[in-house]
Design a protein around this motif. Structure first.
Motif, mmCIF file in Angstrom:
data_model
loop_
_atom_site.group_PDB
_atom_site.id
_atom_site.type_symbol
_atom_site.label_atom_id
_atom_site.label_comp_id
_atom_site.label_asym_id
_atom_site.label_seq_id
_atom_site.Cartn_x
_atom_site.Cartn_y
_atom_site.Cartn_z
ATOM 1 N N TYR A 88 -7.419 2.390 -3.089
ATOM 2 C CA TYR A 88 -7.424 1.259 -2.419
ATOM 3 C C TYR A 88 -6.243 1.388 -1.058
ATOM 4 O O TYR A 88 -6.579 1.164 0.052
ATOM 5 C CB TYR A 88 -7.152 -0.032 -3.039
ATOM 6 N N PRO A 89 -5.374 2.155 -1.617
ATOM 7 C CA PRO A 89 -4.133 2.147 -0.461
ATOM 8 C C PRO A 89 -4.320 3.022 0.531
ATOM 9 O O PRO A 89 -3.603 2.969 1.485
ATOM 10 C CB PRO A 89 -2.816 2.668 -1.433
ATOM 11 N N GLN A 136 -4.492 7.477 -7.216
ATOM 12 C CA GLN A 136 -3.602 6.853 -6.033
ATOM 13 C C GLN A 136 -2.866 8.170 -5.606
ATOM 14 O O GLN A 136 -2.055 7.800 -4.620
ATOM 15 C CB GLN A 136 -2.609 5.936 -6.714
ATOM 16 N N LYS A 193 0.779 -1.345 -0.080
ATOM 17 C CA LYS A 193 -0.246 -0.088 0.080
ATOM 18 C C LYS A 193 0.809 1.263 0.136
ATOM 19 O O LYS A 193 0.596 2.189 -0.791
ATOM 20 C CB LYS A 193 -0.774 -0.179 1.289
ATOM 21 N N LEU A 249 -10.974 2.136 -7.376
ATOM 22 C CA LEU A 249 -10.269 1.346 -6.985
ATOM 23 C C LEU A 249 -8.641 1.867 -6.723
ATOM 24 O O LEU A 249 -8.074 1.377 -5.856
ATOM 25 C CB LEU A 249 -9.967 0.193 -8.030
ATOM 26 N N GLN A 294 -7.155 3.335 2.109
ATOM 27 C CA GLN A 294 -8.240 2.724 3.092
ATOM 28 C C GLN A 294 -7.686 1.629 4.082
ATOM 29 O O GLN A 294 -6.699 0.766 3.663
ATOM 30 C CB GLN A 294 -9.290 2.187 2.411
#
Lengths: 346, 483
Positions: B101-102, B155, B71, B98, B104
């Motif tokens: 993601y890192p 991201q 992550k 998506l 969360q």
């Protein structure tokens, strides 16, 4: 593509819950002895809150000891198989994957038959010997399938997995036949069990199944985001920061848990994990945030209704429930295979 | 920012990277180029951690690449692969989400307002906000690529890794995407196939060949002909971008057989002189039509009356050329008020075959040194038009020098003929609307220079000087006749 009215209507937890409840009520109500909804309701209230009831004891007995555990088990098994199907499909990026088609169910069945055959009873596991051995067989089969598929073809084609499923099913099928042949009479009943059934199991089987069901479902419901990421391929998943190996193992373990335990209590019921995710995907799209809970509800409802059909269609005899699910599932399987092959060849 | 030190990699027995070292600085647009099989993609996979390091070190943001958790690394580096894996049944927005993601937590993931904002911003950035609820399978290839880019942007990385990001995209989409990346101010490391696109967008380039670094530097340093040839085994010529200060390269796919016999052909009409060449000539000219650098096969010197006035002379000239059946894309056209019968031709064979044509009228003679004293601003026809054809291969510098040589010779001719600027009463250096054409066949001998003291320059100057004098004489004679 504009969604049809039916799609919009079903794409909703309330509708799905109502359908599931109605299915459960129908499952309890229909049978050799028809029971009105009102009596079911009264009996249930009576047993939970001790409210007064006019329902005759015989009827109430049928509801509580026979019909209710049966529909609850059918519901949980249906939900478990649907969830496992969703997980396999997401992880393998393959709409044809389900516990039955890739051979994991057969593997678990071999585990269960071995328990019967050798009268296995591991003392530290107690009565959980059966499901745990089944789960272990499911997991080993699954890992083997994955390894085999990867060796056969790096980019795991959609048909590869089907072929591997055929090999697995054929192999495990003969292993079981062999054991049945050696055992003589006692394992005959295993054959009907293999076709899948939720009949005459009672609450003991429900309680045998529930712990694994809870753990397996939790395992999948906590990996919704990872399942979404895997749907875009392992590379993408890795790029956005998913710990690929660890998360994959978790998901595989959870799916094996659900499959193995389901097979242990109800035999191999095919195609639930194929039909339900496919239909649900048509309703709500591929996002697991919705796909997983809706598959859970619809999977449960589906198997309860399939069970109703199985025990009424040739009443007073009963069909194995796997016959009904396969009747629906196999043609859909053929259609999906055809569609994906067509997409490939253009 | 990214420090690659002595990295080697092998697949089984096959060594694909040999001791690669380079550094990418913060905010840089860094391009990796090389022929197929040079190890570009392997290098990229090492940077994205898709492949494990075998030998050497990669340090990103001061920390060894393998010490990051997945992550953490995803917050630092986002990858846009060459082939976008698209999953059916997802909407654009779901795909972009998506990318969060890192950010969360594993056990209690919570979707925050900030996540929403970042996703919206990423979608807006790639101009897909209006399509956020569309299913991925309904998008075009370019849109999918942009959706993947939005996921990468979501991201909020510090570095973007791109493997041939503009593959399968049309020209407009390519530039859209690259402009977007350029504006994003992110550090970008990208594999490119197209050398010119790399030159336009990259601050620095890395050339790989057979798994080794051949060179690393700015496009201006690296894009020279010998370097390109040694990396790509292709013959290329370098030139300059017409608008931006960037070098570009052009392939030379094949070389034509040189033509030995007749190279040019002159026809003289009542109202124009036409010189046609047997093969295209590279031309540097100040002509009305086809001026500047270009290739041409037809050269037209057209007579117009002294009182010719037109608001859009160029368009009028193009129409004239079309009427005469010339393709203006291959034509250099100019005008003169001089009687076309007074054209002077000379040609020579030493040191190369060359040919000079001059028409001269000195009615508007101007002394450039004193032109600032003159009040008039509008030029009118009345011109010295000079055509020079050389059967040789001239460098760009030689073209410019030939132009200077020819101009100096012309000026000297005017001086020796005592042509006077009627307004300043000083000796003229030319007329107000002179036109010069330097055309070269670009075959045969190569001339790096064509200044006044080179072999070719000497002859050029001499013949232009003589032809100009002769043309002025003829002009004066005709003026005398008419008087």
């Amino acid at each position: 593509m504009p969604k049809s009215f039916i799609q919009t209507f079903l794409n909703n937890y309330i509708t799905a819950s109502i359908i599931a409840i109605v299915a459960l009520l129908l499952g309890i109500s229909i049978g050799s002895q028809s029971i009105p909804f009102s009596s079911i309701w009264e009996t249930l209230l009576h047993h939970t809150f001790h409210t007064p009831t006019n329902v005759p004891t015989a009827i109430s007995q049928i509801i509580v000891s026979i019909r209710l555990p049966r529909v609850v088990l059918a519901f949980l098994v249906g939900a478990a198989l649907a969830l496992a199907g969703v997980a396999f499909q997401g992880l393998l990026k393959n709409v044809l994957a389900d516990p039955y088609t890739i051979g994991v169910s057969s593997g678990a069945a071999v585990g269960a038959v071995i328990v019967f055959f050798f009268q296995l009873h591991l003392s530290f596991l107690g009565r959980f010997t059966l499901p745990i051995v089944s789960i272990m067989f499911a997991l080993v089969t699954l890992l083997f399938v994955l390894l085999f598929a990867r060796l056969a073809e790096r980019n795991m084609g959609i048909e590869t997995i089907v072929l591997i499923g055929i090999i697995m099913n054929a192999f495990f099928g003969s292993v079981i036949s062999l054991m049945v042949a050696f055992s003589g009479e006692e394992l005959r009943q295993v054959i009907s069990w293999l076709m899948g059934s939720v009949a005459m199991r009672g609450w003991s089987y429900v309680s045998l199944f529930v712990p694994f069901f809870i753990v397996g479902s939790l395992g999948l419901f906590t990996h919704i985001r990872e399942l979404n990421a895997f749907s875009f391929g392992e590379r993408t998943a890795a790029n956005i920061g998913v710990h690929v190996l660890r998360k994959k193992l978790w998901i595989l373990l959870s799916a094996s848990l659900l499959t193995g335990a389901a097979v242990a209590v109800s035999g191999t019921i095919g195609f639930v994990g194929l039909v339900i995710p496919h239909m649900t995907r048509l309703i709500c799209g591929a996002n697991h945030r919705k796909l997983l809970p809706l598959s859970f509800l619809y999977g449960g409802a589906f198997l309860v209704l399939a069970d109703v059909v199985a025990r009424t269609i040739v009443a007073p005899r009963e069909l194995p429930i796997g016959v009904i699910t396969s009747l629906i599932g196999a043609p859909l399987f053929a259609m999906l295979l055809f569609k994906s092959l067509k997409r490939k060849t253009g | 920012m990214i420090d690659v030190k002595d990295v080697s990699y092998q697949y089984g027995e096959k060594q694909v990277l040999h001791h690669i070292s380079f550094t990418v600085h913060e905010g840089e647009f860094f391009g990796i180029l090389g022929p197929n099989g040079s190890g570009k993609t392997t290098l990229m996979k090492l940077l994205s951690r898709e492949l494990p390091l075998q030998q050497g070190n990669i340090v990103v943001c001061g920390q060894h690449i393998e010490t990051y958790k997945p992550k953490q690394y995803a917050k630092l580096i986002a990858t846009l692969p060459q082939h976008i894996d698209v999953s059916f049944g997802y909407t654009v927005k779901e795909m972009v989400e998506l990318g969060r993601y890192p950010y969360q937590s594993t056990f209690f993931p919570k979707w925050t307002e900030e996540d929403d904002q970042v996703v919206d911003e990423a979608l807006r950035c790639v101009t897909l906000a209006h399509k956020q609820h569309v299913l991925l399978e309904q998008l075009s290839g370019g849109e999918r690529q942009r959706a993947a880019l939005a996921r990468a942007l979501a991201q909020q990385p510090r570095v973007l890794l791109l493997d041939e990001p503009t593959n399968h995209m049309d020209v407009a989409q390519q530039f859209k995407l690259l402009n977007l990346l350029k504006q994003s101010k992110l550090t970008v490391v990208a594999i490119f196939h197209d050398i010119n696109i790399a030159s336009l967008y990259c601050d620095r380039l890395l050339f790989l060949r057979d798994g080794k670094v051949v060179a690393c530097g700015t496009p201006r340093q690296l894009l020279n002909e010998s370097m390109i040839e040694s990396v790509f085994d292709t013959c290329m010529k370098r030139h300059e971008h017409p608008v931006l200060p960037k070098p570009l390269v052009t392939f030379v796919p094949f070389l034509e057989q040189p033509i030995k016999d007749v190279l040019w052909h002159v026809t003289q009409h009542e109202n124009m002189v036409v010189i046609e060449t047997m093969k295209p000539f590279k031309v540097l000219s100040s002509a009305l039509v086809g001026g500047g650098m270009r290739w041409a096969t037809t050269f037209v010197n057209r007579h117009v009356s002294l009182d010719y006035r037109c608001d859009d002379a160029e368009q009028e000239m193009i129409e004239f050329l079309r009427q005469q059946g010339f393709d203006e894309q291959w034509t250099v056209g100019m005008m003169t008020a001089v009687d076309i019968r007074d054209v002077v031709f000379t040609s020579a064979y030493e040191p190369v075959r060359f040919f000079v044509a001059v028409t001269a009228g000195v009615g508007n003679a101007v002394d450039s040194a004193n032109a600032w004293r003159r009040a008039d601003a509008v030029a009118s026809p009345g011109t010295i038009n000079t055509f020079v054809f050389i059967d040789g291969h001239l460098s760009e510098a030689a073209f410019v020098q030939a132009l200077m040589t020819v101009t100096e010779a012309k000026t000297k001719a005017l001086y020796d003929k005592q042509v006077v600027d009627t307004q300043t009463h000083t000796i003229a250096t030319g007329t107000s609307t002179d036109c010069t054409v330097i055309a070269a066949s670009q075959q045969g001998t190569y001339y790096e220079y064509a200044g006044t003291i080179t072999a070719i320059g000497k002859q050029l100057a001499r013949f232009v000087y003589e032809a100009t004098q002769m043309a002025i004489d003829r002009y004066n004679e005709r003026k005398g006749e008419n008087r």
